[in-house]
Design a protein around this motif. Structure first.
Motif, PDB file in Angstrom:
ATOM      1  N   HIS A  72     -27.797   6.868 -30.404  1.00  0.00           N
ATOM      2  CA  HIS A  72     -26.997   6.092 -31.349  1.00  0.00           C
ATOM      3  C   HIS A  72     -26.038   7.049 -32.015  1.00  0.00           C
ATOM      4  N   PRO A  73     -24.803   6.797 -32.131  1.00  0.00           N
ATOM      5  CA  PRO A  73     -24.213   5.501 -31.795  1.00  0.00           C
ATOM      6  C   PRO A  73     -23.871   5.386 -30.318  1.00  0.00           C
ATOM      7  N   LEU A  74     -24.051   4.200 -29.772  1.00  0.00           N
ATOM      8  CA  LEU A  74     -23.630   3.873 -28.414  1.00  0.00           C
ATOM      9  C   LEU A  74     -22.237   3.271 -28.458  1.00  0.00           C
ATOM     10  N   ARG A  75     -21.559   3.347 -27.328  1.00  0.00           N
ATOM     11  CA  ARG A  75     -20.256   2.696 -27.163  1.00  0.00           C
ATOM     12  C   ARG A  75     -20.395   1.634 -26.078  1.00  0.00           C
ATOM     13  N   PRO A  76     -19.581   0.594 -26.075  1.00  0.00           N
ATOM     14  CA  PRO A  76     -19.653  -0.400 -24.996  1.00  0.00           C
ATOM     15  C   PRO A  76     -19.520   0.224 -23.607  1.00  0.00           C
ATOM     16  N   THR A 104     -31.508  -7.732  -8.679  1.00  0.00           N
ATOM     17  CA  THR A 104     -31.941  -8.276  -9.962  1.00  0.00           C
ATOM     18  C   THR A 104     -30.737  -8.708 -10.782  1.00  0.00           C
ATOM     19  N   THR A 105     -30.971  -9.651 -11.652  1.00  0.00           N
ATOM     20  CA  THR A 105     -29.992  -9.962 -12.686  1.00  0.00           C
ATOM     21  C   THR A 105     -30.393  -9.186 -13.932  1.00  0.00           C
ATOM     22  N   MET A 106     -29.517  -9.103 -14.913  1.00  0.00           N
ATOM     23  CA  MET A 106     -29.862  -8.417 -16.153  1.00  0.00           C
ATOM     24  C   MET A 106     -28.983  -8.960 -17.279  1.00  0.00           C
ATOM     25  N   ALA A 107     -29.606  -9.108 -18.446  1.00  0.00           N
ATOM     26  CA  ALA A 107     -28.864  -9.530 -19.636  1.00  0.00           C
ATOM     27  C   ALA A 107     -29.518  -8.891 -20.843  1.00  0.00           C
ATOM     28  N   GLY A 108     -28.704  -8.579 -21.846  1.00  0.00           N
ATOM     29  CA  GLY A 108     -29.290  -7.990 -23.036  1.00  0.00           C
ATOM     30  C   GLY A 108     -28.280  -7.734 -24.126  1.00  0.00           C
ATOM     31  N   VAL A 109     -28.763  -7.022 -25.124  1.00  0.00           N
ATOM     32  CA  VAL A 109     -27.943  -6.673 -26.282  1.00  0.00           C
ATOM     33  C   VAL A 109     -28.297  -5.257 -26.713  1.00  0.00           C
ATOM     34  N   THR A 110     -27.299  -4.526 -27.128  1.00  0.00           N
ATOM     35  CA  THR A 110     -27.492  -3.196 -27.696  1.00  0.00           C
ATOM     36  C   THR A 110     -26.739  -3.147 -29.027  1.00  0.00           C
ATOM     37  N   VAL A 111     -27.054  -2.141 -29.799  1.00  0.00           N
ATOM     38  CA  VAL A 111     -26.309  -1.891 -31.024  1.00  0.00           C
ATOM     39  C   VAL A 111     -25.297  -0.799 -30.709  1.00  0.00           C
ATOM     40  N   VAL A 112     -24.028  -1.086 -30.968  1.00  0.00           N
ATOM     41  CA  VAL A 112     -22.968  -0.098 -30.777  1.00  0.00           C
ATOM     42  C   VAL A 112     -22.294   0.141 -32.119  1.00  0.00           C
ATOM     43  N   PRO A 183     -20.169  -5.936 -15.033  1.00  0.00           N
ATOM     44  CA  PRO A 183     -20.866  -6.742 -16.042  1.00  0.00           C
ATOM     45  C   PRO A 183     -19.876  -7.353 -17.028  1.00  0.00           C
ATOM     46  N   ASP A 184     -20.250  -8.500 -17.571  1.00  0.00           N
ATOM     47  CA  ASP A 184     -19.501  -9.057 -18.690  1.00  0.00           C
ATOM     48  C   ASP A 184     -20.034  -8.406 -19.958  1.00  0.00           C
ATOM     49  N   VAL A 185     -19.142  -8.105 -20.906  1.00  0.00           N
ATOM     50  CA  VAL A 185     -19.515  -7.430 -22.153  1.00  0.00           C
ATOM     51  C   VAL A 185     -18.764  -8.081 -23.309  1.00  0.00           C
ATOM     52  N   TRP A 186     -19.498  -8.371 -24.400  1.00  0.00           N
ATOM     53  CA  TRP A 186     -18.910  -8.918 -25.621  1.00  0.00           C
ATOM     54  C   TRP A 186     -19.354  -8.041 -26.784  1.00  0.00           C
ATOM     55  N   VAL A 187     -18.464  -7.752 -27.711  1.00  0.00           N
ATOM     56  CA  VAL A 187     -18.795  -6.965 -28.901  1.00  0.00           C
ATOM     57  C   VAL A 187     -18.419  -7.793 -30.131  1.00  0.00           C
ATOM     58  N   PHE A 188     -19.367  -7.937 -31.056  1.00  0.00           N
ATOM     59  CA  PHE A 188     -19.101  -8.705 -32.279  1.00  0.00           C
ATOM     60  C   PHE A 188     -20.038  -8.242 -33.383  1.00  0.00           C
ATOM     61  N   PRO A 189     -19.652  -8.462 -34.647  1.00  0.00           N
ATOM     62  CA  PRO A 189     -20.467  -7.978 -35.757  1.00  0.00           C
ATOM     63  C   PRO A 189     -21.726  -8.816 -35.955  1.00  0.00           C
ATOM     64  N   PRO A 190     -22.800  -8.184 -36.406  1.00  0.00           N
ATOM     65  CA  PRO A 190     -24.014  -8.936 -36.729  1.00  0.00           C
ATOM     66  C   PRO A 190     -23.854  -9.680 -38.046  1.00  0.00           C
ATOM     67  N   HIS A 191     -24.672 -10.704 -38.232  1.00  0.00           N
ATOM     68  CA  HIS A 191     -24.695 -11.469 -39.473  1.00  0.00           C
ATOM     69  C   HIS A 191     -26.119 -11.502 -39.993  1.00  0.00           C
ATOM     70  N   PRO A 192     -26.311 -11.378 -41.300  1.00  0.00           N
ATOM     71  CA  PRO A 192     -27.660 -11.390 -41.868  1.00  0.00           C
ATOM     72  C   PRO A 192     -28.415 -12.657 -41.474  1.00  0.00           C
ATOM     73  N   GLY A 193     -29.658 -12.475 -41.072  1.00  0.00           N
ATOM     74  CA  GLY A 193     -30.532 -13.594 -40.773  1.00  0.00           C
ATOM     75  C   GLY A 193     -30.363 -14.207 -39.406  1.00  0.00           C
ATOM     76  N   GLU A 194     -29.454 -13.703 -38.583  1.00  0.00           N
ATOM     77  CA  GLU A 194     -29.307 -14.304 -37.251  1.00  0.00           C
ATOM     78  C   GLU A 194     -30.465 -13.917 -36.364  1.00  0.00           C
TER      79      GLU A 194
END
Length: 194
Positions: A72-76, A104-112, A183-194
């Motif tokens: 950390h920090p990671l980049r896309p 295999t297929t793969m899907a996920g989320v990381t913190v960047v 791969p498809d990649v999307w980057v967006f900010p987190p929101h509290p409680g999501e």
């Protein structure tokens, strides 16, 4: 059923609690799923049923992705590079008759880290999905890479027809292919409680 895994991590901006569990489902005898839920990386790889050694391909994919877990920090771009490396490792491991054609297929989320703040980086290859739950609304973030999704997008079939279409299990991108998938990649900010 695989064991349940729980983890918690706090970054500079975000507190993350995660749980992971996999089930063989109702069709197959062998669970070909693998997952990683640690550090800054959370993903599932779904070995392609009906192909040779799908469980081997999914394990290679998550073990390769796990290499990023403590960074950390990671980049896309780190995620895209890692997925390409997963594909190379799967192709290299597919050199025997027992593993030839595995995928295999793969899907996920990381913190960047981008713009000085933590963001989600969601990614996928194939038809494994990532959803986002905010308030009472769940929305699919990823886009399926499948024959049926392409037919839907082209307006050639309805959502109702897609549910029973004979090509509903045919994917158009997976790990274990040459050339490797983008791969498809999307980057967006987190929101509290999501």
């Amino acid at each position: 059923m695989s064991p349940t895994h729980y983890a918690s991590i706090t970054t500079a901006d975000t507190r993350i609690r995660v749980g992971a569990r996999s089930h063989v489902g109702l069709v197959r005898q062998l669970n070909e799923d693998s997952f990683v839920a640690e550090g800054y990386v959370y993903a599932v790889a779904d070995g392609m049923g009906g192909h040779a050694a799908g469980e081997v391909a999914s394990q290679i994919a998550v073990l390769t992705l796990r290499d990023l877990g403590g960074n950390h920090p990671l980049r896309p771009d780190d995620i895209v590079d890692n997925i390409r490396e997963s594909n190379r490792r799967i192709l290299k491991a597919a050199q025997s008759p027992d593993t030839d054609g595995m995928g295999t297929t793969m899907a996920g989320v990381t913190v960047v880290r981008t713009g000085g703040a933590d963001h989600w980086c969601v990614f996928n290859v194939g038809d494994s999905r990532v959803y986002r739950l905010m308030g009472n609304r769940m929305s699919q973030i990823t886009h399926d890479h499948s024959e049926v999704r392409e037919l839907l997008d082209a307006g050639l079939i309805t959502p109702e027809e897609a549910q029973r279409h004979p090509l509903r299990n045919v994917i158009t991108r997976s790990l274990g292919t040459d050339p490797g998938p983008l791969p498809d990649v999307w980057v967006f900010p987190p929101h509290p409680g999501e």
